[in-house]
Design an enzyme around this catalytic site. Sequence first.
Site, PDB file in Angstrom:
ATOM      1  N   GLU A 174      -0.151  -6.002 -24.156  1.00  0.00           N
ATOM      2  CA  GLU A 174       0.740  -6.340 -22.963  1.00  0.00           C
ATOM      3  C   GLU A 174       0.190  -7.496 -22.442  1.00  0.00           C
ATOM      4  OE1 GLU A 174      -0.109  -2.313 -20.496  1.00  0.00           O
ATOM      5  OE2 GLU A 174       1.676  -3.465 -20.394  1.00  0.00           O
TER       6      GLU A 174
ATOM      7  N   GLU B  35      -4.915   2.950 -26.239  1.00  0.00           N
ATOM      8  CA  GLU B  35      -4.646   2.447 -24.989  1.00  0.00           C
ATOM      9  C   GLU B  35      -5.301   0.934 -25.211  1.00  0.00           C
ATOM     10  OE1 GLU B  35      -2.859   2.776 -22.613  1.00  0.00           O
ATOM     11  OE2 GLU B  35      -3.617   1.842 -20.847  1.00  0.00           O
TER      12      GLU B  35
ATOM     13  N   ARG C 212       0.872  -1.122  -0.116  1.00  0.00           N
ATOM     14  CA  ARG C 212       0.075   0.113  -0.082  1.00  0.00           C
ATOM     15  C   ARG C 212       0.996   1.206   0.205  1.00  0.00           C
ATOM     16  NH1 ARG C 212      -5.577  -0.570   1.315  1.00  0.00           N
ATOM     17  NH2 ARG C 212      -5.604   1.563   1.738  1.00  0.00           N
TER      18      ARG C 212
ATOM     19  N   HIS D 251      -7.245   4.179 -45.361  1.00  0.00           N
ATOM     20  CA  HIS D 251      -6.265   4.585 -46.140  1.00  0.00           C
ATOM     21  C   HIS D 251      -5.237   3.452 -46.046  1.00  0.00           C
ATOM     22  CE1 HIS D 251      -7.483   8.669 -46.689  1.00  0.00           C
ATOM     23  NE2 HIS D 251      -7.923   8.649 -45.129  1.00  0.00           N
TER      24      HIS D 251
ATOM     25  N   ASN E 263      -4.589   7.507   6.637  1.00  0.00           N
ATOM     26  CA  ASN E 263      -4.475   7.248   5.176  1.00  0.00           C
ATOM     27  C   ASN E 263      -5.667   7.923   4.542  1.00  0.00           C
ATOM     28  OD1 ASN E 263      -4.490   6.005   2.698  1.00  0.00           O
ATOM     29  ND2 ASN E 263      -5.982   4.511   3.321  1.00  0.00           N
TER      30      ASN E 263
ATOM     31  N   LYS F 113       7.508  -2.883 -14.557  1.00  0.00           N
ATOM     32  CA  LYS F 113       6.727  -1.907 -13.967  1.00  0.00           C
ATOM     33  C   LYS F 113       7.320  -0.364 -14.349  1.00  0.00           C
ATOM     34  CE  LYS F 113       2.957   0.133 -12.176  1.00  0.00           C
ATOM     35  NZ  LYS F 113       2.086  -0.066 -13.243  1.00  0.00           N
TER      36      LYS F 113
HETATM   37  O1  M6R Z   1       5.797   4.987 -15.122  1.00  0.00           O
HETATM   38  P1  M6R Z   1       5.702   5.819 -16.542  1.00  0.00           P
HETATM   39  O2  M6R Z   1       4.031   6.080 -16.602  1.00  0.00           O
HETATM   40  O3  M6R Z   1       6.401   6.632 -16.842  1.00  0.00           O
HETATM   41  O4  M6R Z   1       5.536   4.413 -17.473  1.00  0.00           O
HETATM   42  C1  M6R Z   1       5.205   4.542 -18.664  1.00  0.00           C
HETATM   43  C2  M6R Z   1       5.010   3.187 -19.271  1.00  0.00           C
HETATM   44  O5  M6R Z   1       6.255   2.311 -19.303  1.00  0.00           O
HETATM   45  C3  M6R Z   1       3.825   2.474 -18.808  1.00  0.00           C
HETATM   46  O6  M6R Z   1       2.745   3.370 -18.968  1.00  0.00           O
HETATM   47  C4  M6R Z   1       3.685   1.287 -19.686  1.00  0.00           C
HETATM   48  O7  M6R Z   1       3.483   1.541 -21.041  1.00  0.00           O
HETATM   49  C5  M6R Z   1       2.711   0.285 -18.983  1.00  0.00           C
HETATM   50  N1  M6R Z   1       3.153  -1.161 -19.185  1.00  0.00           N
HETATM   51  C6  M6R Z   1       1.375   0.381 -19.766  1.00  0.00           C
HETATM   52  O8  M6R Z   1       0.474  -0.583 -19.102  1.00  0.00           O
END
Ligand code: M6R
Length: 615
Positions: free
Chosen positions: A498, A491, A27, A514, A104, A610
Amino acid sequence: MCGIIGYAGNRPAVPLIVEGLRRLEYRGYDSAGVGFVQGGRLNVIKAEGRLAALEEKLAHCPNTLAVTGIGHTRWATHGAPVERNAHPHCGGRSGQEHLAIIHNGIIENYQELKADLLAAGYEFRSETDTEVLAHLIAEGRARSASFLEGFAWALRQARGAYAVAVVTEEEPSVVYAARMSAPLILGVGVGEHFVASDIPAFLPYTRDVVFLQDGEIVRLTDHSWEVLGLFDLAPREKSVQTIQWDLQAAQRGGYKHFMLKEIFEQPRVIADCLAGRVEETSHGAAGRALLPELDALPVPSRLRIIACGTSYHAGLWGRHLLEQWAGVPVTVEIASEFRYGEALFEPGEMAIAISQSGETADTLAALRLVREKGCPVIGLCNVVGSSIAREADAVIYTQAGPEISVASTKAMCSQMVLLALLALYYAQRRAVPGAEAVRADAFRVLRDLPDILEAALPAMRETAQRLARAYASAGSFFFLGRGPAYPLALEGALKLKELSYIHAEGYAAGEMKHGPIALIEPDFPTFAVALSDNLFPKAKSNIIEVQARRGPVIALINPGVELGVEEPWVVPAVKGPLAGFVALPAMQLFSYEMADALGKDVDQPRNLAKSVTVE
Ligand code: M6R
């Protein structure tokens, strides 16, 4: 989003609390602390950094015998992640502090309250909203007949979200706690009681829990617990429930994956992003958008948004609002491309670096390049004290809480809220004609969104599950949108790629003819965002073009719309570009369910990290 735990029982409280905090570290983890009363004196021990730093400090403290105490692991929202801002915070006149609090949430009116407390002679050692609550409770105690009444008095002055727990020298074996718009759960043991922001904190000791509601106070001792109404102090009937989750499921709040939990957190995230950023007015007029972090910077003549991945898509979406509402021209750049380009700026231009983590190497490098050119940069970050936040000329925090799943969901939602607020803020600073009416409309929608989403998400998930069963074998997908829905299509495609490793492409729907439309055939489905905005007729004709090539179509539409597609997915109607807040979770849930149906590792997709801190 922080983790809190309070304990009243017969075991040594401090090690039990630290162990509970370890199970709450997901958290937040930028600092931690414990508070307890021993020998009639209040003790607070805290440390910057991860929990190990607190343990190291505690190892050098004499054995603590306390059997009652509180503990906190912090995810900063107000004030840098340093020791003085770590919790617990002490309340009382200087040198006579007699209570400690952990919190919190976000107290929206903390600045007004702080001004009153400063005038009354209280001294502050931190920049936090929580220390304001600490002194406010001390002030309440001074004005009331009992600690309980003083505690309730103080909380009634606070506006915003909180789950708090307090220990006091006056009643050393009692923990007081309360909740308002932030989670707080009571754990009922034998000869011991717990209160925590999440069940994992006390799961090894009891599975019997009471879910506290907004506006409830709880008073715990080793042998008793009592829930009272905050406003009337009348006892509340509560039922004890036994939960069956294992520890990992409990950390995910009972959800199968962190991603799903984070998708379902978005109503709360929107409310938290707005907290303290919309001026309250008593006369019915639209209050102003408050972004004091930017007040010292000029209004840009042009904006350059720089980001990667999902944050880049948020930037593309935000561009529509900044241009439409504030009249500020915007260019959105992929950081990894921008950093090796010419980086030409006009006088008066400013940049925004959007990053959930605040550590993405390409975005950070781009920020440095922009600053070298003498152009101010605003950081839009989730992680307080991250590199981008530190190096930017000003920073706005998204206050979304830690995002654990590698696939970004709630962070994008929070970035969108802040970009909408930014557009409203610049519109008011530029005195754009009609800005007040736009603001009034937008605030109404933004305030309604948490309830709209809260109600819609369970049904959206069911639809996503059904669609995943039908389409999980697809080899490719198109995602289409127009205007502000185009970034959402990008998105949607990114999420599907992914998580499920299915090939997907996001396209501006008008671009299909196009070239890409050549790919359409009966086993190449399309996911279209076709909400009822001014571009709906255009989106509709693009969808008809896909259908004419016998491509199956899933379309997000609003109630009452007839589109004649295979899979019409009706979502609640939200006015204008803010409809994106409804389309976004639908697409997130779709990708989530596709990946889950295919048995993929949802929270940790292959080849991804991440935070991308390398080039
Ligand atoms: O921490 P950030 O927002 O800079 O990260 C950018 C990208 O690496 C992040 O958004 C990535 O595309 C994720 N895996 C999308 O789900």
